[in-house]
Design a protein around this motif. Structure first.
Motif, PDB file in Angstrom:
ATOM      1  N   SER A  83       0.830  -1.204   0.000  1.00 51.58           N
ATOM      2  CA  SER A  83       0.000   0.000   0.000  1.00 51.58           C
ATOM      3  C   SER A  83       0.866   1.258   0.000  1.00 51.58           C
ATOM      4  N   GLU A  84       0.416   2.254  -0.720  1.00 49.72           N
ATOM      5  CA  GLU A  84       1.140   3.507  -0.826  1.00 49.72           C
ATOM      6  C   GLU A  84       1.103   4.278   0.503  1.00 49.72           C
ATOM      7  N   VAL A  85       2.174   5.011   0.774  1.00 50.90           N
ATOM      8  CA  VAL A  85       2.205   5.959   1.883  1.00 50.90           C
ATOM      9  C   VAL A  85       2.481   7.347   1.316  1.00 50.90           C
ATOM     10  N   LYS A  86       1.945   8.393   1.985  1.00 53.19           N
ATOM     11  CA  LYS A  86       2.074   9.758   1.486  1.00 53.19           C
ATOM     12  C   LYS A  86       2.679  10.675   2.546  1.00 53.19           C
ATOM     13  N   CYS A  87       3.351  11.696   2.073  1.00 55.48           N
ATOM     14  CA  CYS A  87       3.913  12.702   2.967  1.00 55.48           C
ATOM     15  C   CYS A  87       2.798  13.413   3.732  1.00 55.48           C
ATOM     16  N   PRO A  88       3.042  13.756   4.983  1.00 56.86           N
ATOM     17  CA  PRO A  88       2.033  14.466   5.774  1.00 56.86           C
ATOM     18  C   PRO A  88       1.970  15.937   5.376  1.00 56.86           C
ATOM     19  N   SER A  89       0.883  16.598   5.737  1.00 58.47           N
ATOM     20  CA  SER A  89       0.806  18.051   5.558  1.00 58.47           C
ATOM     21  C   SER A  89       1.374  18.731   6.801  1.00 58.47           C
ATOM     22  N   ARG A  90       1.899  19.931   6.634  1.00 57.97           N
ATOM     23  CA  ARG A  90       2.463  20.714   7.732  1.00 57.97           C
ATOM     24  C   ARG A  90       1.830  22.110   7.710  1.00 57.97           C
ATOM     25  N   ASN A  91       1.156  22.453   8.779  1.00 59.19           N
ATOM     26  CA  ASN A  91       0.510  23.762   8.869  1.00 59.19           C
ATOM     27  C   ASN A  91      -0.420  24.011   7.686  1.00 59.19           C
ATOM     28  N   GLY A  92      -1.098  22.950   7.279  1.00 59.63           N
ATOM     29  CA  GLY A  92      -2.059  23.052   6.195  1.00 59.63           C
ATOM     30  C   GLY A  92      -1.466  22.985   4.811  1.00 59.63           C
ATOM     31  N   ALA A  93      -0.140  22.872   4.699  1.00 58.69           N
ATOM     32  CA  ALA A  93       0.523  22.814   3.394  1.00 58.69           C
ATOM     33  C   ALA A  93       1.082  21.415   3.157  1.00 58.69           C
ATOM     34  N   PRO A  94       1.076  20.954   1.899  1.00 60.39           N
ATOM     35  CA  PRO A  94       1.609  19.620   1.606  1.00 60.39           C
ATOM     36  C   PRO A  94       3.126  19.574   1.736  1.00 60.39           C
ATOM     37  N   THR A  95       3.658  18.388   1.988  1.00 60.12           N
ATOM     38  CA  THR A  95       5.102  18.166   1.914  1.00 60.12           C
ATOM     39  C   THR A  95       5.368  17.128   0.830  1.00 60.12           C
ATOM     40  N   PHE A  96       6.621  17.093   0.370  1.00 63.63           N
ATOM     41  CA  PHE A  96       6.985  16.279  -0.783  1.00 63.63           C
ATOM     42  C   PHE A  96       8.256  15.478  -0.490  1.00 63.63           C
ATOM     43  N   LEU A  97       8.482  14.418  -1.268  1.00 62.61           N
ATOM     44  CA  LEU A  97       9.698  13.628  -1.126  1.00 62.61           C
ATOM     45  C   LEU A  97      10.901  14.483  -1.515  1.00 62.61           C
ATOM     46  N   LYS A  98      11.898  14.527  -0.619  1.00 62.64           N
ATOM     47  CA  LYS A  98      13.070  15.384  -0.845  1.00 62.64           C
ATOM     48  C   LYS A  98      14.395  14.634  -0.763  1.00 62.64           C
ATOM     49  N   GLU A  99      14.420  13.469  -0.112  1.00 63.12           N
ATOM     50  CA  GLU A  99      15.676  12.781   0.189  1.00 63.12           C
ATOM     51  C   GLU A  99      15.368  11.314   0.399  1.00 63.12           C
ATOM     52  N   PHE A 100      16.339  10.408   0.119  1.00 60.56           N
ATOM     53  CA  PHE A 100      16.076   8.978   0.304  1.00 60.56           C
ATOM     54  C   PHE A 100      17.293   8.261   0.860  1.00 60.56           C
ATOM     55  N   ILE A 101      17.028   7.037   1.331  1.00 63.45           N
ATOM     56  CA  ILE A 101      18.077   6.140   1.805  1.00 63.45           C
ATOM     57  C   ILE A 101      17.703   4.727   1.385  1.00 63.45           C
ATOM     58  N   LEU A 102      18.705   3.926   1.010  1.00 59.84           N
ATOM     59  CA  LEU A 102      18.474   2.592   0.461  1.00 59.84           C
ATOM     60  C   LEU A 102      19.098   1.530   1.367  1.00 59.84           C
ATOM     61  N   GLN A 103      18.351   0.469   1.619  1.00 54.55           N
ATOM     62  CA  GLN A 103      18.863  -0.684   2.366  1.00 54.55           C
ATOM     63  C   GLN A 103      19.294  -1.744   1.359  1.00 54.55           C
ATOM     64  N   VAL A 104      20.554  -2.155   1.428  1.00 55.53           N
ATOM     65  CA  VAL A 104      21.121  -3.057   0.422  1.00 55.53           C
ATOM     66  C   VAL A 104      21.933  -4.160   1.099  1.00 55.53           C
ATOM     67  N   GLU A 105      21.750  -5.380   0.610  1.00 57.01           N
ATOM     68  CA  GLU A 105      22.599  -6.496   1.041  1.00 57.01           C
ATOM     69  C   GLU A 105      23.796  -6.581   0.100  1.00 57.01           C
ATOM     70  N   PRO A 106      25.030  -6.593   0.623  1.00 57.96           N
ATOM     71  CA  PRO A 106      26.204  -6.701  -0.250  1.00 57.96           C
ATOM     72  C   PRO A 106      26.321  -8.095  -0.867  1.00 57.96           C
ATOM     73  N   ASP A 107      27.253  -8.226  -1.797  1.00 59.30           N
ATOM     74  CA  ASP A 107      27.492  -9.481  -2.503  1.00 59.30           C
ATOM     75  C   ASP A 107      27.719 -10.619  -1.501  1.00 59.30           C
ATOM     76  N   GLN A 108      26.907 -11.682  -1.632  1.00 59.80           N
ATOM     77  CA  GLN A 108      27.017 -12.858  -0.761  1.00 59.80           C
ATOM     78  C   GLN A 108      27.902 -13.946  -1.356  1.00 59.80           C
ATOM     79  N   TYR A 109      28.479 -13.653  -2.510  1.00 56.52           N
ATOM     80  CA  TYR A 109      29.360 -14.582  -3.208  1.00 56.52           C
ATOM     81  C   TYR A 109      28.634 -15.897  -3.481  1.00 56.52           C
ATOM     82  N   SER A 110      28.893 -16.961  -2.768  1.00 56.97           N
ATOM     83  CA  SER A 110      28.228 -18.241  -3.056  1.00 56.97           C
ATOM     84  C   SER A 110      26.841 -18.341  -2.417  1.00 56.97           C
ATOM     85  N   GLY A 111      26.454 -17.310  -1.642  1.00 53.51           N
ATOM     86  CA  GLY A 111      25.143 -17.315  -0.992  1.00 53.51           C
ATOM     87  C   GLY A 111      24.064 -16.698  -1.861  1.00 53.51           C
TER      88      GLY A 111
END
Length: 219
Positions: free
Chosen positions: A107-135
């Protein structure tokens, strides 16, 4: 500020100071590209996709595969952005880039409003598993964002699809933020296709684009 003179550009171009970053096929004024610090290496990049002019990413959803037990895991497969105007009413479409074949959409999630004004996506972070080689490799597992108002005056609030993390890997560094009077307006994803009997990873990396308003649009 230089104007974009065409919609179809052949490559990234870095222009002189205080000018635009022109992105291949971008119909928007892209001023910054946000990149993950820990993207995985497999797969190929899909085409960049952009919100309609004058709209920005206000929410997101992910396509992810749950834990397969003794089977082959892929985790994150795709990301969608919902685009809205600065009034949070006018629709700019729902955009994605290359999509992995495994899992289901959350399900989608949306930015909250602040003081009656919308907010928008500005920055991100990624979770990544490194190379597992034979795994069993899964590469990207999860993505989450910071939301701020368009002007960039409010303190950022974190936005993530439940449960807020994937099963494998670790978080990289926050990407850095879209500046004042800009927000995320597009993305492209690096995805490994179905490997048949091999080890599948699906989504490996993602880039997001920051755009500003273009007063010359439609002229």
């Amino acid at each position: 500020m230089l104007a974009i003179v065409g919609l179809f550009l052949l490559q990234f171009q870095i222009l002189p100071s205080n000018s635009l970053i022109l992105v291949s096929n971008a119909p928007r004024r892209v001023i910054k590209t946000l990149k993950a610090s820990n993207g995985a290496p497999w797969g190929s990049w899909g085409p960049p996709q952009f919100c309609a002019e004058g709209t920005y990413a206000i929410g997101y959803s992910i396509k992810a595969e749950s834990n397969q037990g003794s089977g082959d895991d892929t985790s994150l497969n795709s990301i969608k952005l919902e685009c809205k105007g600065l009034d949070a009413v006018r629709s700019g479409g729902i955009i994605t880039s290359r999509e992995g074949p495994f899992g289901h959409w959350y399900s989608e999630v949306k930015c909250p409003s602040r003081n009656g004004a919308p907010t928008f996506l500005k920055e991100f972070i990624l979770q990544v598993e490194p190379d597992q080689y034979s795994g069993d490799d899964t590469a990207a597992n999860f993505v989450k964002f910071y939301c701020r108002d368009f002007a960039g005056l409010t303190y950022p609030s974190e936005l993530s699809v439940s449960p807020g993390h994937g099963n494998y890997g670790s978080w990289g560094r926050w990407s850095g933020s879209c500046g004042a009077n800009s927000a995320i307006c597009g993305l492209k994803t690096q995805v490994e296709g179905d490997q048949g009997g091999g080890d599948d990873t699906a989504l490996n990396n993602v880039e997001f684009y920051c755009c500003e308003e273009n007063s010359e649009a439609g002229k």
